[in-house]
Scaffold this motif. Structure first.
Motif, PDB file in Angstrom:
ATOM      1  N   VAL A 164       0.841  -1.201   0.000  1.00 50.42           N
ATOM      2  CA  VAL A 164       0.000   0.000   0.000  1.00 50.42           C
ATOM      3  C   VAL A 164       0.876   1.251   0.000  1.00 50.42           C
ATOM      4  O   VAL A 164       0.636   2.200  -0.765  1.00 50.42           O
ATOM      5  CB  VAL A 164      -0.966  -0.005   1.208  1.00 50.42           C
ATOM      6  N   ILE A 165       1.909   1.264   0.822  1.00 47.70           N
ATOM      7  CA  ILE A 165       2.777   2.440   0.898  1.00 47.70           C
ATOM      8  C   ILE A 165       3.556   2.628  -0.403  1.00 47.70           C
ATOM      9  O   ILE A 165       3.700   3.755  -0.893  1.00 47.70           O
ATOM     10  CB  ILE A 165       3.727   2.353   2.111  1.00 47.70           C
ATOM     11  N   VAL A 166       4.048   1.542  -0.986  1.00 48.10           N
ATOM     12  CA  VAL A 166       4.790   1.651  -2.244  1.00 48.10           C
ATOM     13  C   VAL A 166       3.879   2.163  -3.360  1.00 48.10           C
ATOM     14  O   VAL A 166       4.265   3.051  -4.138  1.00 48.10           O
ATOM     15  CB  VAL A 166       5.441   0.295  -2.620  1.00 48.10           C
ATOM     16  N   PHE A 167       2.655   1.625  -3.453  1.00 47.79           N
ATOM     17  CA  PHE A 167       1.714   2.108  -4.473  1.00 47.79           C
ATOM     18  C   PHE A 167       1.333   3.569  -4.230  1.00 47.79           C
ATOM     19  O   PHE A 167       1.210   4.356  -5.173  1.00 47.79           O
ATOM     20  CB  PHE A 167       0.458   1.235  -4.536  1.00 47.79           C
ATOM     21  N   ALA A 168       1.160   3.939  -2.971  1.00 47.56           N
ATOM     22  CA  ALA A 168       0.841   5.339  -2.651  1.00 47.56           C
ATOM     23  C   ALA A 168       1.995   6.254  -3.039  1.00 47.56           C
ATOM     24  O   ALA A 168       1.781   7.324  -3.625  1.00 47.56           O
ATOM     25  CB  ALA A 168       0.526   5.480  -1.161  1.00 47.56           C
ATOM     26  N   ALA A 169       3.218   5.837  -2.736  1.00 45.65           N
ATOM     27  CA  ALA A 169       4.381   6.655  -3.086  1.00 45.65           C
ATOM     28  C   ALA A 169       4.517   6.789  -4.597  1.00 45.65           C
ATOM     29  O   ALA A 169       4.758   7.887  -5.114  1.00 45.65           O
ATOM     30  CB  ALA A 169       5.647   6.048  -2.487  1.00 45.65           C
ATOM     31  N   ALA A 170       4.339   5.690  -5.316  1.00 45.13           N
ATOM     32  CA  ALA A 170       4.454   5.730  -6.778  1.00 45.13           C
ATOM     33  C   ALA A 170       3.343   6.587  -7.389  1.00 45.13           C
ATOM     34  O   ALA A 170       3.593   7.425  -8.271  1.00 45.13           O
ATOM     35  CB  ALA A 170       4.408   4.324  -7.353  1.00 45.13           C
ATOM     36  N   GLY A 171       2.125   6.399  -6.910  1.00 43.98           N
ATOM     37  CA  GLY A 171       0.990   7.164  -7.440  1.00 43.98           C
ATOM     38  C   GLY A 171       1.112   8.648  -7.173  1.00 43.98           C
ATOM     39  O   GLY A 171       0.897   9.475  -8.069  1.00 43.98           O
ATOM     40  N   THR A 172       1.488   8.998  -5.944  1.00 41.42           N
ATOM     41  CA  THR A 172       1.615  10.422  -5.638  1.00 41.42           C
ATOM     42  C   THR A 172       2.824  11.033  -6.333  1.00 41.42           C
ATOM     43  O   THR A 172       2.805  12.215  -6.678  1.00 41.42           O
ATOM     44  CB  THR A 172       1.688  10.673  -4.113  1.00 41.42           C
ATOM     45  N   ALA A 173       3.868  10.242  -6.574  1.00 42.53           N
ATOM     46  CA  ALA A 173       5.024  10.763  -7.311  1.00 42.53           C
ATOM     47  C   ALA A 173       4.639  11.085  -8.751  1.00 42.53           C
ATOM     48  O   ALA A 173       5.040  12.127  -9.288  1.00 42.53           O
ATOM     49  CB  ALA A 173       6.172   9.754  -7.273  1.00 42.53           C
ATOM     50  N   VAL A 174       3.843  10.218  -9.365  1.00 38.65           N
ATOM     51  CA  VAL A 174       3.373  10.486 -10.733  1.00 38.65           C
ATOM     52  C   VAL A 174       2.490  11.734 -10.748  1.00 38.65           C
ATOM     53  O   VAL A 174       2.637  12.607 -11.608  1.00 38.65           O
ATOM     54  CB  VAL A 174       2.615   9.259 -11.295  1.00 38.65           C
ATOM     55  N   LEU A 175       1.580  11.836  -9.781  1.00 37.34           N
ATOM     56  CA  LEU A 175       0.718  13.021  -9.701  1.00 37.34           C
ATOM     57  C   LEU A 175       1.525  14.288  -9.445  1.00 37.34           C
ATOM     58  O   LEU A 175       1.229  15.345 -10.011  1.00 37.34           O
ATOM     59  CB  LEU A 175      -0.329  12.841  -8.604  1.00 37.34           C
ATOM     60  N   PHE A 176       2.561  14.179  -8.604  1.00 34.40           N
ATOM     61  CA  PHE A 176       3.413  15.330  -8.338  1.00 34.40           C
ATOM     62  C   PHE A 176       4.108  15.791  -9.622  1.00 34.40           C
ATOM     63  O   PHE A 176       4.180  16.993  -9.898  1.00 34.40           O
ATOM     64  CB  PHE A 176       4.439  15.005  -7.253  1.00 34.40           C
ATOM     65  N   CYS A 177       4.616  14.842 -10.400  1.00 34.02           N
ATOM     66  CA  CYS A 177       5.262  15.202 -11.680  1.00 34.02           C
ATOM     67  C   CYS A 177       4.260  15.881 -12.618  1.00 34.02           C
ATOM     68  O   CYS A 177       4.598  16.865 -13.279  1.00 34.02           O
ATOM     69  CB  CYS A 177       5.858  13.960 -12.337  1.00 34.02           C
ATOM     70  N   CYS A 178       3.038  15.367 -12.657  1.00 32.11           N
ATOM     71  CA  CYS A 178       1.992  16.019 -13.465  1.00 32.11           C
ATOM     72  C   CYS A 178       1.714  17.427 -12.950  1.00 32.11           C
ATOM     73  O   CYS A 178       1.521  18.360 -13.733  1.00 32.11           O
ATOM     74  CB  CYS A 178       0.708  15.198 -13.441  1.00 32.11           C
ATOM     75  N   GLY A 179       1.713  17.596 -11.628  1.00 32.20           N
ATOM     76  CA  GLY A 179       1.511  18.914 -11.035  1.00 32.20           C
ATOM     77  C   GLY A 179       2.625  19.878 -11.392  1.00 32.20           C
ATOM     78  O   GLY A 179       2.380  21.059 -11.663  1.00 32.20           O
ATOM     79  N   VAL A 180       3.861  19.400 -11.394  1.00 35.88           N
ATOM     80  CA  VAL A 180       4.996  20.246 -11.765  1.00 35.88           C
ATOM     81  C   VAL A 180       4.871  20.691 -13.221  1.00 35.88           C
ATOM     82  O   VAL A 180       5.083  21.871 -13.546  1.00 35.88           O
ATOM     83  CB  VAL A 180       6.337  19.516 -11.521  1.00 35.88           C
ATOM     84  N   VAL A 181       4.493  19.766 -14.095  1.00 38.64           N
ATOM     85  CA  VAL A 181       4.302  20.114 -15.509  1.00 38.64           C
ATOM     86  C   VAL A 181       3.174  21.131 -15.653  1.00 38.64           C
ATOM     87  O   VAL A 181       3.304  22.129 -16.368  1.00 38.64           O
ATOM     88  CB  VAL A 181       4.032  18.854 -16.359  1.00 38.64           C
ATOM     89  N   ALA A 182       2.058  20.899 -14.969  1.00 42.61           N
ATOM     90  CA  ALA A 182       0.924  21.827 -15.050  1.00 42.61           C
ATOM     91  C   ALA A 182       1.313  23.205 -14.523  1.00 42.61           C
ATOM     92  O   ALA A 182       0.967  24.224 -15.125  1.00 42.61           O
ATOM     93  CB  ALA A 182      -0.264  21.276 -14.267  1.00 42.61           C
ATOM     94  N   LEU A 213       0.531  26.156  -8.123  1.00 45.96           N
ATOM     95  CA  LEU A 213       1.653  26.005  -7.196  1.00 45.96           C
ATOM     96  C   LEU A 213       1.188  25.364  -5.888  1.00 45.96           C
ATOM     97  O   LEU A 213       1.861  24.479  -5.349  1.00 45.96           O
ATOM     98  CB  LEU A 213       2.304  27.363  -6.923  1.00 45.96           C
ATOM     99  N   LEU A 214       0.050  25.808  -5.375  1.00 44.70           N
ATOM    100  CA  LEU A 214      -0.479  25.246  -4.132  1.00 44.70           C
ATOM    101  C   LEU A 214      -0.797  23.763  -4.281  1.00 44.70           C
ATOM    102  O   LEU A 214      -0.456  22.944  -3.414  1.00 44.70           O
ATOM    103  CB  LEU A 214      -1.730  26.013  -3.697  1.00 44.70           C
ATOM    104  N   ILE A 215      -1.439  23.403  -5.369  1.00 48.61           N
ATOM    105  CA  ILE A 215      -1.792  21.997  -5.590  1.00 48.61           C
ATOM    106  C   ILE A 215      -0.530  21.158  -5.784  1.00 48.61           C
ATOM    107  O   ILE A 215      -0.425  20.039  -5.280  1.00 48.61           O
ATOM    108  CB  ILE A 215      -2.749  21.849  -6.793  1.00 48.61           C
ATOM    109  N   THR A 216       0.466  21.695  -6.473  1.00 45.49           N
ATOM    110  CA  THR A 216       1.731  20.979  -6.647  1.00 45.49           C
ATOM    111  C   THR A 216       2.428  20.785  -5.297  1.00 45.49           C
ATOM    112  O   THR A 216       2.986  19.717  -5.027  1.00 45.49           O
ATOM    113  CB  THR A 216       2.648  21.740  -7.625  1.00 45.49           C
ATOM    114  N   ALA A 217       2.366  21.794  -4.442  1.00 43.83           N
ATOM    115  CA  ALA A 217       2.948  21.672  -3.095  1.00 43.83           C
ATOM    116  C   ALA A 217       2.229  20.585  -2.298  1.00 43.83           C
ATOM    117  O   ALA A 217       2.874  19.786  -1.603  1.00 43.83           O
ATOM    118  CB  ALA A 217       2.875  23.006  -2.364  1.00 43.83           C
ATOM    119  N   VAL A 218       0.913  20.532  -2.397  1.00 46.53           N
ATOM    120  CA  VAL A 218       0.137  19.494  -1.706  1.00 46.53           C
ATOM    121  C   VAL A 218       0.556  18.114  -2.200  1.00 46.53           C
ATOM    122  O   VAL A 218       0.769  17.191  -1.405  1.00 46.53           O
ATOM    123  CB  VAL A 218      -1.381  19.726  -1.908  1.00 46.53           C
TER     124      VAL A 218
END
Length: 122
Positions: free
Chosen positions: A23-41, A51-56
């Motif tokens: 669960v933790i590994v999947f959460a870390a991988a999923g949030t890392a992908v979302l974080f990268c999408c946030g950085v691109v956005a 910026l706020l959503i990317t920080a979250v």
């Protein structure tokens, strides 16, 4: 904390260790992908809301890494609780602030400009 395997953690049932780890590994991988999408956005939009959503999303990644560190004995349980509950509060504040900034008053100038520049505006 002299253990290096999640199966040796005294507070964790050995039968549930693989489930928690997955669960933790999947959460870390999923949030890392979302974080990268946030950085691109954010790099495309350059707005405070993005910026706020990317920080979250970044805080969610760090939360997962801290959880993983706790399971492997690298992060003490007290630090784990302080970091995770502190991040929960920070995430809630940042999301609420992002929502507040995007409220009805946030886009009134744009709406007025669009309405006045339409076919009936001039």
């Amino acid at each position: 904390m002299d253990y290096t395997s999640p199966l040796d953690v005294p507070w964790l049932d050995p039968q549930l260790a693989p489930v928690l780890l997955a669960v933790i590994v999947f959460a870390a991988a999923g949030t890392a992908v979302l974080f990268c999408c946030g950085v691109v956005a954010y790099s495309r939009r350059r707005s405070t809301r993005y910026l706020l959503i990317t920080a979250v999303l970044g805080l969610l990644v760090v939360r997962s890494v801290v959880g993983l560190g706790t399971v492997f004995g690298l992060v003490p349980m007290t630090v784990h609780h302080l970091v995770e509950h502190g991040f929960d509060f920070a995430i809630a504040v940042l999301v609420l602030y992002a929502v507040y900034r995007s409220g009805p008053g946030a886009g009134t100038e744009t709406n007025r400009e669009t309405a006045s520049s339409g076919p009936d505006g001039d």
